[in-house]
Design a protein around this motif. Sequence first.
Motif: not given
Length: 559
Positions: A404-426
């Motif tokens: 294993f590695t210990t580099d789990f991200p403490g925050n989302p790597p991509n920010t978008f409208n989480f509770s909306g639909g899928p991220p635009a153009n992503a």
Amino acid sequence: MELWVRFLVLFLACLLPGLVESRIRHYKFNVVLKNTTRLCSTKPIVTINGRFPGPTLYAREDDTVLVKVTNHVKYNVSIHWHGVRQLRTGWADGPAYITQCPIPPGQSYVYNFTITGQRGTLLWHAHILWLRATVHGALVILPKRGVPYPFPAPHKEVNVILAEWWKSDTEAVINQALSSGIAPNVSDAHIINGHPGPVANCSSQGGFTLPVENGKTYLLRIINAALNEELFFKIAGHKLTIVEVDATYVKPFKTDTIVIAPGQTTNALITANQNSGKYLVAASPFMDSPIAVDNLTATATLDYSGTLATTPTTLTNPPPQNATQVANNFMNSLKSLNSKKFPAKVPLKIDHNLLFTVGLGINPCPTCKAGNGSRVVASVNNVTFVMPTTALLQAHVFNISGVFTTDFPGNPPNTFNFSGGPPANASMATINGTKLYRLAYNSTVQLVLQDTGTIAPENHPVHLHGFNFYAVGRGVGNYNPKKDPKKFNLVDPVERNTVGVPSGGWAAIRFQADNPGVWFLHCHLEVHTTWGLKMAFLVDNGKGPNESILPPPSDLPKC
């Protein structure tokens, strides 16, 4: 001499109450196949000691429990004692390839743990593959001898285990889904204490009966052992007084409907104060997203003594499947007892402020024909967890590299409208990895779990092993780190081990990392766990032996 011995025991009981009260409890769990008939269809199921649901494990606070599990089936097996803190005894926690390698066919392992500072209703279940569909049971921790409940003592206590039933072999169900890339078939019925109640096209199918006496009060220990579905539970004509969830006392309140997610428990008092007769008990699904569920309501009967067999049953209508407000009303009513004896010790100073997105994604799968070359996956902070072939705790303690590695991200790597639909153009793709998040011993954590609508928003019951936590806040939409913390309940928030992240919303929890080891965090919808909605915290040892994980037992299974 006999009087002298009695005096000595009484003297020790006053001087060292824990020494005299606590005891060692031995259990033997034989994992065996058992032909079982439900819905007029018979299949072999994996069971403990040939029983379904499995045997109840009883203990008292501060008891040491030894469970010898012997595997007589073709599958690898491990058992998790859901909600037991496992202070310094991560080797006994049970999730396969996280804290132990599974028990191979023909072999045994003794789970050895002490129940420290806990009392109430929990559950045990298999923690590998989909075996917990039938390998589960109640874990009842009684208070220390002479210590009363903080509510009126009931006339009787009754376990009520809610679950799901498939006519097909559940391992075949999930294997077919994984090979196709799409969601598995939903269950064929919900069940109460192993029985769905009367169903169409199967006149021989009976249900569970709860006998009561007029004027008496009963404590129902309600457990959701279902694989994939949150459930409403209600009893016709009767109010339930909620006194505990997840083995922690709450301020009592009355309701006619509870909502309970897989892995959660609820203790409710019910008084038989209606006219003698039969009253319907109903367990029905809660799903407020456009996702397929088993829509069959499980039924049982509350039966007053002296009622004639021909007496018609008083019925009740379950809430609509998408009754979000009913669920919210219940969850918002839950508050810690926060008494002098049972205080709410909410961490106020935070060392780690974490935001984890939880949701689904789509990854390439050339062999998945039904998924048109893609498969549904799940992730935490866009990381789809890859199960190792060596147990993480063993790799940590024995310094085995490359697991294993210990580099789990403490925050989302991509920010978008989480509770909306899928991220635009992503891309809706995730990354694969066996990543852990490292915590120093006794550090404090605030973790906000944010649902995403990448494919569809959905309620996620998230379970943390090794800890209880305080559910300090929840809301719909995207978590706002400036505004939402001002509304947190830091006085008497409910203490749990499994929290429901609302569909298209968020839930905030706080805990202190006072338990060294490797501790699994995952969605308790088994389909989401299988798809990768899981991660683990690595909590380092503190100072000295009392803040360090115990050495591994000699019979620990090997991978």
